[in-house]
Design an enzyme around this catalytic site. Structure first.
Site, PDB file in Angstrom:
ATOM      1  N   ARG A  16     -13.225  31.857  46.748  1.00 29.84           N
ATOM      2  CA  ARG A  16     -12.828  30.799  47.740  1.00 29.84           C
ATOM      3  C   ARG A  16     -12.262  29.324  47.120  1.00 29.84           C
ATOM      4  O   ARG A  16     -11.399  28.755  47.541  1.00 29.84           O
ATOM      5  CB  ARG A  16     -13.974  30.309  48.396  1.00 29.84           C
ATOM      6  CG  ARG A  16     -13.717  29.461  49.742  1.00 29.84           C
ATOM      7  CD  ARG A  16     -15.055  29.096  50.566  1.00 29.84           C
ATOM      8  NE  ARG A  16     -16.131  29.758  50.463  1.00 29.84           N
ATOM      9  CZ  ARG A  16     -17.566  29.251  50.538  1.00 29.84           C
ATOM     10  NH1 ARG A  16     -17.349  27.934  50.965  1.00 29.84           N
ATOM     11  NH2 ARG A  16     -18.584  29.957  50.268  1.00 29.84           N
ATOM     12  N   TYR A  45       0.749  -1.352   0.085  1.00 34.83           N
ATOM     13  CA  TYR A  45       0.058   0.035  -0.126  1.00 34.83           C
ATOM     14  C   TYR A  45       0.972   1.159   0.219  1.00 34.83           C
ATOM     15  O   TYR A  45       1.827   1.452   0.749  1.00 34.83           O
ATOM     16  CB  TYR A  45      -0.854   0.082   0.886  1.00 34.83           C
ATOM     17  CG  TYR A  45      -1.612   1.124   1.310  1.00 34.83           C
ATOM     18  CD1 TYR A  45      -2.878   1.454   0.308  1.00 34.83           C
ATOM     19  CD2 TYR A  45      -1.231   2.443   2.312  1.00 34.83           C
ATOM     20  CE1 TYR A  45      -3.296   2.792   0.473  1.00 34.83           C
ATOM     21  CE2 TYR A  45      -2.077   3.570   2.206  1.00 34.83           C
ATOM     22  CZ  TYR A  45      -3.241   3.956   1.411  1.00 34.83           C
ATOM     23  OH  TYR A  45      -3.716   5.001   1.462  1.00 34.83           O
ATOM     24  N   PHE A  65      -1.946   6.804  12.092  1.00 32.74           N
ATOM     25  CA  PHE A  65      -2.359   8.192  11.748  1.00 32.74           C
ATOM     26  C   PHE A  65      -3.564   8.762  12.168  1.00 32.74           C
ATOM     27  O   PHE A  65      -4.132   9.756  12.254  1.00 32.74           O
ATOM     28  CB  PHE A  65      -2.672   8.256  10.002  1.00 32.74           C
ATOM     29  CG  PHE A  65      -3.491   7.082   9.362  1.00 32.74           C
ATOM     30  CD1 PHE A  65      -4.902   7.437   9.909  1.00 32.74           C
ATOM     31  CD2 PHE A  65      -3.132   6.176   8.757  1.00 32.74           C
ATOM     32  CE1 PHE A  65      -5.644   6.124   9.375  1.00 32.74           C
ATOM     33  CE2 PHE A  65      -3.737   5.126   8.306  1.00 32.74           C
ATOM     34  CZ  PHE A  65      -4.954   5.193   8.658  1.00 32.74           C
ATOM     35  N   HIS A 102      -3.952  16.528  -2.942  1.00 30.41           N
ATOM     36  CA  HIS A 102      -4.272  16.392  -1.551  1.00 30.41           C
ATOM     37  C   HIS A 102      -4.191  18.010  -0.971  1.00 30.41           C
ATOM     38  O   HIS A 102      -4.494  18.110   0.083  1.00 30.41           O
ATOM     39  CB  HIS A 102      -3.598  15.476  -0.791  1.00 30.41           C
ATOM     40  CG  HIS A 102      -3.865  14.191  -0.854  1.00 30.41           C
ATOM     41  ND1 HIS A 102      -4.364  13.543  -1.950  1.00 30.41           N
ATOM     42  CD2 HIS A 102      -4.134  13.240   0.090  1.00 30.41           C
ATOM     43  CE1 HIS A 102      -4.755  12.292  -1.847  1.00 30.41           C
ATOM     44  NE2 HIS A 102      -4.724  11.966  -0.540  1.00 30.41           N
ATOM     45  N   TYR A 114     -17.771  31.594  45.827  1.00 31.78           N
ATOM     46  CA  TYR A 114     -16.893  30.479  45.111  1.00 31.78           C
ATOM     47  C   TYR A 114     -16.008  30.859  44.149  1.00 31.78           C
ATOM     48  O   TYR A 114     -14.769  30.199  44.170  1.00 31.78           O
ATOM     49  CB  TYR A 114     -17.811  29.495  44.198  1.00 31.78           C
ATOM     50  CG  TYR A 114     -18.940  28.689  45.071  1.00 31.78           C
ATOM     51  CD1 TYR A 114     -18.822  28.636  46.512  1.00 31.78           C
ATOM     52  CD2 TYR A 114     -19.696  27.791  44.599  1.00 31.78           C
ATOM     53  CE1 TYR A 114     -19.591  28.239  47.306  1.00 31.78           C
ATOM     54  CE2 TYR A 114     -20.647  27.028  45.521  1.00 31.78           C
ATOM     55  CZ  TYR A 114     -20.677  27.360  46.762  1.00 31.78           C
ATOM     56  OH  TYR A 114     -21.448  26.443  47.473  1.00 31.78           O
ATOM     57  N   GLU A 129     -12.333   5.020   4.561  1.00 38.50           N
ATOM     58  CA  GLU A 129     -12.137   5.805   5.575  1.00 38.50           C
ATOM     59  C   GLU A 129     -13.238   6.284   6.432  1.00 38.50           C
ATOM     60  O   GLU A 129     -13.666   7.683   6.362  1.00 38.50           O
ATOM     61  CB  GLU A 129     -11.156   7.047   5.433  1.00 38.50           C
ATOM     62  CG  GLU A 129      -9.714   6.614   4.630  1.00 38.50           C
ATOM     63  CD  GLU A 129      -8.980   7.532   3.665  1.00 38.50           C
ATOM     64  OE1 GLU A 129      -9.135   8.903   3.940  1.00 38.50           O
ATOM     65  OE2 GLU A 129      -8.149   7.034   3.062  1.00 38.50           O
ATOM     66  N   ASN A 181       1.082  11.631   5.778  1.00 39.95           N
ATOM     67  CA  ASN A 181       0.120  10.479   6.445  1.00 39.95           C
ATOM     68  C   ASN A 181       0.673  10.917   7.908  1.00 39.95           C
ATOM     69  O   ASN A 181       1.370   9.973   8.517  1.00 39.95           O
ATOM     70  CB  ASN A 181       0.550   9.340   5.839  1.00 39.95           C
ATOM     71  CG  ASN A 181      -0.856   8.442   5.970  1.00 39.95           C
ATOM     72  OD1 ASN A 181      -0.707   7.092   6.115  1.00 39.95           O
ATOM     73  ND2 ASN A 181      -2.100   8.830   6.227  1.00 39.95           N
TER      74      ASN A 181
END
Length: 496
Positions: A280, A52, A326, A82, A277, A411, A194
């Site tokens: 404190r 791959y 990844f 990409h 609060y 994916e 990646n």
């Protein structure tokens, strides 16, 4: 000089590289592992094995075999296709962090790149050539594909960079520094993009800012305690030891140390028995934020030294495995948690601001105005703080609970970690402005009480603050004060 090994990068080293521009080099031992990993990739290509991302397409195209003569085109096409990030670019410091983290990850020797790829990343880092990387477009699984593609473009002499205060074509900056672009060969484009370096870089920068902000919030809360004549009994060590959270104990201790010689704070029963609060419970609330910061730091330190691309090469190529390192889920959770924890610093700070300005809650002039009625004083500063706190509440909605399938359902689960990291950073930015407003209001309150009665530590802070934001003697454009104090706080050194 910082030497990267792929194994032991620390926050202190990252801080030196990002903010002090410390030079970076690669260890010779790590480079030997890189060379062995590269040889394995070349053998895979020469032998025509189906692996791959080396001899196949990507994502849904993982079943498409790529011939030996096309492996370089495959990597170039990957980066071009990409590089589709959108929106405003990441800050330069984040781009710088991406270069550092990507180089460190590749030095682990599991990615199969040539040494020249790492050398070029370090060249960019050491010459302060910072890729222009759009912030939006990553799903946070399959790595930060879009952002890291914009980083990779610069290695090819494409895309844009920030260099010497200007935004310009990458090739201009490379030529000026005498850096030659590279041609990607098998596996290298995929190895560059990646990974989780966009979300992790944003996370590292956010953490460093958040840690400093957390310390500052305690000091500013201490000034508020003086302005409101707060009761110190609530910070007694025995109370906090009785609960057992070390971070809570530490916050209480630091506040006691800040206020050790103050003549403005009180004991229970002197003026009132209990404080609200927001005064404190500073150790309990701020301490819980510190617990979160410890968790976030731990996850980021692991990820800074992690192999997060795919496939990974082991045993000199005898084992090449496609996995899912990844996937950004660990950092996605950490970033969402960081946003929530820092948003709480703003929440409680805004409540202290309200107590400083509301005449029904204190004995100070209404809204700390020099002439109540004629002049509004800090009235609208509280509005601004409330607006920022409200915005933080929407930003703190977890990004990690969302997932949208991609690549034709190959994916099918993603982390949205990069969105989470960006939101966390925006929460930090908003919160710094909230505590800047608290600092302005607290300083005005102690002026009414008597600066000479302040503790040594808080008076030193007060004097520095007054150089940035003068006393409120007449209404003015307070936006300028808020931004000036915000910038000053951001630039101050961090306590350790």
């Amino acid at each position: 000089m910082i030497t990267l090994t792929g194994e032991h990068l620390t926050f202190l080293e990252v801080e030196k590289v990002l903010y002090q521009f410390e030079k970076v080099t690669a260890s010779s031992g790590a480079m030997e592992k890189v060379k062995a990993s590269r040889a394995a990739v070349e053998n895979i290509v020469n032998d025509g094995k189906i692996i791959y991302g080396i001899t196949t397409g990507f994502g849904k195209f993982s079943d498409v075999f790529i011939k030996k003569g096309d492996v370089e085109a495959l990597q170039l096409n990957l980066i071009h296709s990409h590089a589709c990030g959108v929106g405003e670019p990441f800050p330069e410091v984040v781009s710088r962090a991406m270069l550092l983290l990507r180089a460190n990850a590749l030095l682990k020797g599991f990615s199969g790149v040539r040494p020249v790829i790492i050398e070029r990343l370090l060249d960019l880092l050491n010459t302060k050539i910072h890729p222009v990387i759009p912030q939006q477009g990553s799903l946070g699984a399959s790595g930060d594909l879009a952002p890291l593609s914009h980083l990779a473009l610069v290695l090819l002499g494409e895309g844009e960079v920030f260099y010497k205060g200007k935004r310009m074509p990458a090739m201009e900056a490379l030529a000026f520094e005498g850096i030659s672009p590279v041609t990607l060969t098998a596996k290298e484009g995929l190895a560059l993009i990646n990974g989780t370096q966009a979300m992790t870089a944003m996370g590292v920068v956010s953490y460093l800012e958040a840690e400093k902000l957390a310390y500052q919030s305690e000091l500013i809360a201490s000034v508020t305690l003086e302005g409101l004549q707060g009761i110190m009994d609530a910070f007694d060590e025995d109370i906090h030891l009785a609960r057992g959270y070390q971070e809570q104990v530490d916050v209480a201790r630091r506040i006691r140390e800040y206020l050790v010689d103050s003549r403005l704070v009180t004991k229970q029963g002197e003026i009132r028995v209990q404080d609200a609060y927001s005064l404190r419970c500073v150790p309990q609330v701020h301490g819980a934020t510190w617990q979160t910061l410890r968790y976030v730091k731990e996850k980021l330190e692991i990820e800074m030294n992690a192999a997060t691309d795919n496939p990974l090469i082991f045993d000199e190529g005898r084992k090449v495995i496609s996995g899912g390192n990844f996937h950004g889920q660990p950092i996605a959770f950490a970033m969402d948690f960081l946003a929530i924890a820092i948003a709480e610093l703003a929440n409680i700070s805004e409540r202290r601001i309200e107590r400083l300005v509301n005449p029904q809650l204190n004995d100070l002039p209404g809204f700390l105005s020099p002439e109540p009625g004629l002049q509004s004083g800090a009235m609208i500063m509280q509005y601004a703080a409330a607006s920022l706190v409200s915005e933080n509440k929407t930003l703190a909605h977890p990004a990690s609970v969302d997932s949208i399938p991609s690549s034709a359902n190959q994916e099918d689960h993603v982390s949205m970690g990069t969105i989470g990291s960006r939101h966390a950073h925006q929460v930090i930015t908003n919160t710094r402005r909230v505590i800047a407003i608290e600092a302005i209001c607290a300083a005005q309150a102690v002026e009414y009480r008597g600066v000479d009665k302040m503790a040594t530590a808080t008076r030193n802070f007060f004097n520095q603050l007054r150089e940035v934001s003068p006393s409120i003697t007449v209404d003015r454009i307070f936006s300028k004060d808020i931004e000036a104090v915000n910038g000053w706080l951001k630039g101050l050194g961090a306590e350790r």
